[in-house]
Motif scaffolding. Structure first.
Motif, short mmCIF file in Angstrom:
data_model
loop_
_atom_site.label_atom_id
_atom_site.label_comp_id
_atom_site.label_asym_id
_atom_site.label_seq_id
_atom_site.Cartn_x
_atom_site.Cartn_y
_atom_site.Cartn_z
N GLY A 17 0.83 -1.20 0.00
CA GLY A 17 0.00 0.00 0.00
C GLY A 17 0.86 1.24 0.00
O GLY A 17 2.03 1.20 -0.35
N ALA A 18 0.24 2.35 0.39
CA ALA A 18 0.95 3.63 0.42
C ALA A 18 0.44 4.46 1.58
O ALA A 18 -0.72 4.34 2.00
CB ALA A 18 0.75 4.38 -0.89
N THR A 19 1.32 5.30 2.13
CA THR A 19 0.93 6.20 3.21
C THR A 19 1.49 7.59 2.94
O THR A 19 2.52 7.74 2.28
CB THR A 19 1.44 5.68 4.58
N SER A 20 0.80 8.58 3.47
CA SER A 20 1.22 9.97 3.27
C SER A 20 2.01 10.51 4.45
O SER A 20 2.42 11.66 4.45
CB SER A 20 -0.01 10.85 3.03
N PHE A 59 -3.83 13.54 9.96
CA PHE A 59 -4.26 12.16 10.09
C PHE A 59 -3.31 11.23 9.33
O PHE A 59 -3.06 11.44 8.13
CB PHE A 59 -5.67 11.96 9.51
N PRO A 60 -2.80 10.20 9.97
CA PRO A 60 -2.02 9.20 9.24
C PRO A 60 -2.97 8.32 8.43
O PRO A 60 -3.85 7.66 9.00
CB PRO A 60 -1.33 8.40 10.35
N VAL A 61 -2.85 8.35 7.11
CA VAL A 61 -3.73 7.57 6.23
C VAL A 61 -2.88 6.54 5.49
O VAL A 61 -1.87 6.89 4.88
CB VAL A 61 -4.46 8.46 5.22
N VAL A 62 -3.30 5.29 5.54
CA VAL A 62 -2.64 4.22 4.78
C VAL A 62 -3.68 3.62 3.85
O VAL A 62 -4.72 3.15 4.29
CB VAL A 62 -2.08 3.13 5.71
N SER A 63 -3.41 3.67 2.55
CA SER A 63 -4.28 3.05 1.55
C SER A 63 -3.66 1.71 1.15
O SER A 63 -2.53 1.67 0.66
CB SER A 63 -4.42 3.96 0.32
N LEU A 64 -4.38 0.63 1.40
CA LEU A 64 -3.85 -0.71 1.14
C LEU A 64 -4.33 -1.26 -0.20
O LEU A 64 -5.47 -1.01 -0.61
CB LEU A 64 -4.28 -1.67 2.25
N ASP A 65 -3.46 -2.02 -0.85
CA ASP A 65 -3.86 -2.83 -2.00
C ASP A 65 -4.53 -4.09 -1.45
O ASP A 65 -3.90 -4.85 -0.70
CB ASP A 65 -2.63 -3.25 -2.83
N ARG A 66 -5.77 -4.32 -1.83
CA ARG A 66 -6.40 -5.57 -1.41
C ARG A 66 -5.70 -6.75 -2.10
O ARG A 66 -5.04 -6.57 -3.12
CB ARG A 66 -7.89 -5.56 -1.75
N PRO A 67 -5.81 -7.96 -1.55
CA PRO A 67 -5.14 -9.12 -2.15
C PRO A 67 -5.44 -9.26 -3.63
O PRO A 67 -6.60 -9.19 -4.05
CB PRO A 67 -5.70 -10.30 -1.35
N GLY A 68 -4.36 -9.43 -4.42
CA GLY A 68 -4.51 -9.58 -5.87
C GLY A 68 -4.47 -8.28 -6.63
O GLY A 68 -4.48 -8.29 -7.87
N TYR A 69 -4.40 -7.16 -5.93
CA TYR A 69 -4.33 -5.84 -6.57
C TYR A 69 -2.98 -5.19 -6.26
O TYR A 69 -2.39 -5.42 -5.20
CB TYR A 69 -5.44 -4.93 -6.06
N GLY A 70 -2.52 -4.34 -7.16
CA GLY A 70 -1.31 -3.56 -6.92
C GLY A 70 -0.15 -4.44 -6.54
O GLY A 70 0.17 -5.44 -7.21
N GLY A 71 0.50 -4.11 -5.42
CA GLY A 71 1.66 -4.87 -4.97
C GLY A 71 1.32 -5.99 -4.01
O GLY A 71 2.23 -6.61 -3.46
#
Length: 301
Positions: A17-20, A59-71
């Motif tokens: 995922g990614a975080t800001s 706010f700490p925001v983490v956007s996750l790749d669900r399984p099978g998506y992205g990384g």
């Protein structure tokens, strides 16, 4: 704004995922789950980024790749269901909490579309990490018959890729609700959709949502867009869906005018994201109050 990649080991597989950024000390950790056909970049489209707004407001925001998506690695064969996806993400968020949770009151899930269905599954599991609330949008419990028929008519041996014109028609509201370049801006986060997800969201999900929602014991924020092309939309459907959460301490439900299914990419995306972060802040603020009430009750008894 610059984002940092996140890689989490889960039972020999990876959730990415990614975080800001770390955000302000004491702010709740916000974890975002995308819908079908997009990866974690769904929440970081230029001009419509929840990650950017989170960084700007502490706010700490983490956007996750669900399984099978992205990384993120796919789930093994036969396990690519919402329930098993929730199990994997539950473990991944537990890892996130270990690394980012110190000094924070807990986690708030923000989720869209199929990600919202999985967020309900996660909340119904009552995870060991401190879940404070779920903010879900782009999901309902009844789809139009033509959508159900279209998904069931898809070829079964390959993932589904919606062409740009169909994506524009189904996932976005009228011209006045979005900027002309939004579909192109969001293109970097677009991926194919496993057909199984599309069939589950119009099959098992409507049959199981009431039971799952009744097991959710945290606050719920629910939003359905006026021009959502994937769900039957009216005030009664919003009220019925919100009514499934019979064990939640409170439910904030809203039919959002002036937007389509991909609410996060519409002109009102900033208003949506500010409401979601305000919900996260309220969930966090109520934790000490609930704890104090428990202590007072113990003293009385």
């Amino acid at each position: 704004m610059t984002t940092t990649r996140v890689d989490l080991p889960v039972d020999g597989r990876r959730i990415a995922g990614a975080t800001s950024g770390a955000g302000t000390t004491g702010a709740p950790l916000v974890v975002a789950l995308h819908g079908g056909g997009y990866n974690s970049g769904y929440f970081d489209v230029p001009g419509h980024s929840l990650l950017d707004l989170g960084a700007a407001t502490g706010f700490p925001v983490v956007s996750l790749d669900r399984p099978g998506y992205g990384g993120s690695d796919p789930l093994p064969g036969g396990r690519a269901t919402f329930g098993h996806g929730a199990e994997a993400l539950d473990a991944a968020i537990g890892e996130l909490w270990t690394h980012y949770g110190e000094g924070r009151p807990g986690v708030v899930l923000v989720a869209h579309s199929i990600g919202s269905a999985i967020a309900v599954h996660i909340a119904a599991r009552r995870p060991r990490w401190p879940l404070l609330g779920i903010s879900i949008h782009g999901v309902g419990d009844r789809s139009p018959e033509h959508i159900v028929g279209a998904w069931r008519a898809m070829p079964t041996d390959e993932p589904v890729e919606l062409p740009p014109e169909q994506r524009r028609a189904l996932l976005y509201g009228p011209a006045g609700t979005v900027d002309a370049d939004v579909v192109e801006l969001a293109k970097a986060s677009v991926e194919t959709v496993p057909l199984g997800e599309m069939l589950e969201i119009v099959g098992d999900w409507p049959r199981n949502v009431a039971k799952l929602a009744a097991a959710v014991v945290v606050p719920v924020q629910y939003t359905l867009a006026e021009y959502d092309g994937l769900w039957i939309v009216d005030e009664s459907r919003v009220a019925t869906f919100a009514g499934h959460f019979t064990s939640a301490p409170w439910v904030d439900a809203r039919l959002q005018a002036g937007a389509g299914h991909n609410l996060d990419h519409h002109r009102l995306s900033r208003a949506l994201h500010l409401r979601q972060l305000a919900f996260a802040s309220e969930c966090a603020a109520r934790v000490p109050a609930a704890r104090d009430q428990t202590v007072d009750s113990a003293k009385i008894t």
